[in-house]
Write a protein that holds these residues in place. Structure first.
Motif, PDB file in Angstrom:
ATOM      1  N   ALA A   1      -1.927   5.683 -12.457  1.00  0.00           N
ATOM      2  CA  ALA A   1      -2.821   4.843 -11.645  1.00  0.00           C
ATOM      3  C   ALA A   1      -4.277   5.280 -11.817  1.00  0.00           C
ATOM      4  O   ALA A   1      -5.170   4.433 -11.996  1.00  0.00           O
ATOM      5  N   ALA A   2      -4.524   6.582 -11.797  1.00  0.00           N
ATOM      6  CA  ALA A   2      -5.896   7.087 -11.955  1.00  0.00           C
ATOM      7  C   ALA A   2      -6.465   6.729 -13.321  1.00  0.00           C
ATOM      8  O   ALA A   2      -7.630   6.323 -13.444  1.00  0.00           O
ATOM      9  N   GLU A   3      -5.654   6.841 -14.358  1.00  0.00           N
ATOM     10  CA  GLU A   3      -6.096   6.504 -15.719  1.00  0.00           C
ATOM     11  C   GLU A   3      -6.525   5.046 -15.825  1.00  0.00           C
ATOM     12  O   GLU A   3      -7.390   4.696 -16.640  1.00  0.00           O
ATOM     13  N   ASN A   4      -5.908   4.192 -15.020  1.00  0.00           N
ATOM     14  CA  ASN A   4      -6.155   2.753 -15.099  1.00  0.00           C
ATOM     15  C   ASN A   4      -6.983   2.222 -13.930  1.00  0.00           C
ATOM     16  O   ASN A   4      -7.060   1.011 -13.717  1.00  0.00           O
ATOM     17  N   ASN A   5      -7.617   3.159 -13.195  1.00  0.00           N
ATOM     18  CA  ASN A   5      -8.483   2.789 -12.065  1.00  0.00           C
ATOM     19  C   ASN A   5      -7.769   1.904 -11.042  1.00  0.00           C
ATOM     20  O   ASN A   5      -8.347   0.948 -10.519  1.00  0.00           O
ATOM     21  N   ILE A   6      -6.500   2.243 -10.794  1.00  0.00           N
ATOM     22  CA  ILE A   6      -5.719   1.527  -9.784  1.00  0.00           C
ATOM     23  C   ILE A   6      -5.630   2.405  -8.543  1.00  0.00           C
ATOM     24  O   ILE A   6      -5.177   3.557  -8.611  1.00  0.00           O
ATOM     25  N   LYS A   7      -6.065   1.876  -7.423  1.00  0.00           N
ATOM     26  CA  LYS A   7      -5.988   2.627  -6.167  1.00  0.00           C
ATOM     27  C   LYS A   7      -4.547   2.615  -5.660  1.00  0.00           C
ATOM     28  O   LYS A   7      -3.942   1.554  -5.521  1.00  0.00           O
ATOM     29  N   VAL A   8      -4.004   3.790  -5.412  1.00  0.00           N
ATOM     30  CA  VAL A   8      -2.667   3.889  -4.825  1.00  0.00           C
ATOM     31  C   VAL A   8      -2.695   4.869  -3.658  1.00  0.00           C
ATOM     32  O   VAL A   8      -3.533   5.772  -3.605  1.00  0.00           O
ATOM     33  N   SER A   9      -1.784   4.655  -2.733  1.00  0.00           N
ATOM     34  CA  SER A   9      -1.554   5.584  -1.643  1.00  0.00           C
ATOM     35  C   SER A   9      -0.140   6.125  -1.774  1.00  0.00           C
ATOM     36  O   SER A   9       0.682   5.576  -2.513  1.00  0.00           O
ATOM     37  N   VAL A  10       0.139   7.188  -1.078  1.00  0.00           N
ATOM     38  CA  VAL A  10       1.487   7.758  -1.036  1.00  0.00           C
ATOM     39  C   VAL A  10       1.899   7.837   0.420  1.00  0.00           C
ATOM     40  O   VAL A  10       1.120   8.282   1.274  1.00  0.00           O
ATOM     41  N   GLY A  11       3.124   7.381   0.731  1.00  0.00           N
ATOM     42  CA  GLY A  11       3.506   7.389   2.136  1.00  0.00           C
ATOM     43  C   GLY A  11       4.988   7.194   2.367  1.00  0.00           C
ATOM     44  O   GLY A  11       5.797   7.113   1.443  1.00  0.00           O
TER      45      GLY A  11
ATOM     46  N   ILE B   1       8.130   1.928  -5.098  1.00  0.00           N
ATOM     47  CA  ILE B   1       6.741   1.530  -4.891  1.00  0.00           C
ATOM     48  C   ILE B   1       6.698   0.266  -4.033  1.00  0.00           C
ATOM     49  O   ILE B   1       7.508  -0.647  -4.204  1.00  0.00           O
ATOM     50  N   SER B   2       5.775   0.250  -3.083  1.00  0.00           N
ATOM     51  CA  SER B   2       5.638  -0.871  -2.153  1.00  0.00           C
ATOM     52  C   SER B   2       4.293  -1.549  -2.343  1.00  0.00           C
ATOM     53  O   SER B   2       3.279  -0.881  -2.608  1.00  0.00           O
TER      54      SER B   2
END
Length: 270
Positions: free
Chosen positions: A170-180, A228-229
């Motif tokens: 996600a970081a490599e592709n500039n995608i914002k993700v959260s973990v929860g 993943i949600s």
């Protein structure tokens, strides 16, 4: 049940020569990953002995066999839910079948409601834990010792290495993700404001009507899981709005390419 699993597996093997090592379960509005699969065979659920049939209009009801990221995969295009009237053994039946077909990892997607006040509609959340609030447990009854232990450990429901790899992708592709943490409820109603508050108070970041049973059964069989949600609506005070199935599908469709990229790259790299 073991006989039923084997009947299903024997039929599937008579219809495809694909030997999948990756199992994929696609959630509401999140079937686009199928477009990334080099499809070799498709089998409709209604043709498979002992298989339930999805009754949700947005779920197509097919097993897809093919290649993705250099791996042979089997993907469920449409899953089963407790609210459809199936018991938990029926809901999780395909996971048992996929194990007997040879899968070594399970990937799951879902659309869910966000209760974390930091979330926005369209948030992509990688699951690192869950809370099981379904009234029926998928491992109730006779244990299948051939498949897993009577009392399976659940200290790592979601594979930590895959979570870290997905965050990196996600970081490599500039995608914002959260973990929860995801909490599973029966549905089919969405939650009331008080229920959303309760879900948040007991420790969840998102709430939905799937995933937990499948992951429990997969972990019973020692299959590492990644889930993943996509947060399609918010259960946060002041942000709760009336939501329809189409609203859920629309948000899921908008964010699906990002989720698909993460899952495709993760499957490629493991």
């Amino acid at each position: 049940m073991l006989t039923q699993f084997k009947e299903s597996v024997d039929y599937i093997k008579s219809r495809t020569n694909v030997q999948p090592t990756i199992g994929i379960i696609l959630g509401t509005g999140l079937g686009g990953l199928v477009k990334e699969i080099e499809i070799i065979d498709e089998i409709e659920y209604k043709d498979i002995p002992n298989f339930p049939v999805s009754t949700v209009e947005s779920h197509k009801g097919k097993l897809i066999f093919g290649n993705l990221g250099g791996k042979q995969v089997v993907a469920m295009q449409g899953r089963f839910h407790y609210y459809e009237g199936y018991n938990m053994k029926q809901v999780t039946f395909p996971v048992r079948v996929m194990k007997l077909l040879g899968i070594q990892r399970l990937f799951v997607s879902n659309a869910s409601g966000g209760v974390n006040p930091d979330f926005e509609v369209g948030e992509i959340m990688i699951q690192d834990d869950h809370i099981n609030m379904f009234p029926e447990h998928p491992l109730l009854g006779k244990n299948f010792d051939e498949l897993g232990p009577r009392f399976p450990d659940m200290s790592e429901p979601y594979d930590r290495k895959m979570i870290e790899m997905a965050k990196g992708i996600a970081a490599e592709n500039n995608i914002k993700v959260s973990v929860g943490t995801y909490l599973g409820l029966t549905g089919p109603t969405l939650e009331t404001p008080a229920e959303y508050k309760y879900v948040r108070v007991i420790g969840a970041d998102a709430v939905g009507m799937s995933t937990v049973p499948e992951v429990i059964v997969a972990r019973h069989m020692s299959i590492p899981c990644f889930a993943i949600s996509i947060i399609t609506d918010l259960g946060v005070p002041g942000k709760i709005k009336e939501v329809s199935l189409q609203d859920v599908i629309d948000v899921a469709n908008r964010q699906e390419p990002k989720m698909t990229l993460i899952m495709r790259e993760l499957i490629t790299r493991i």
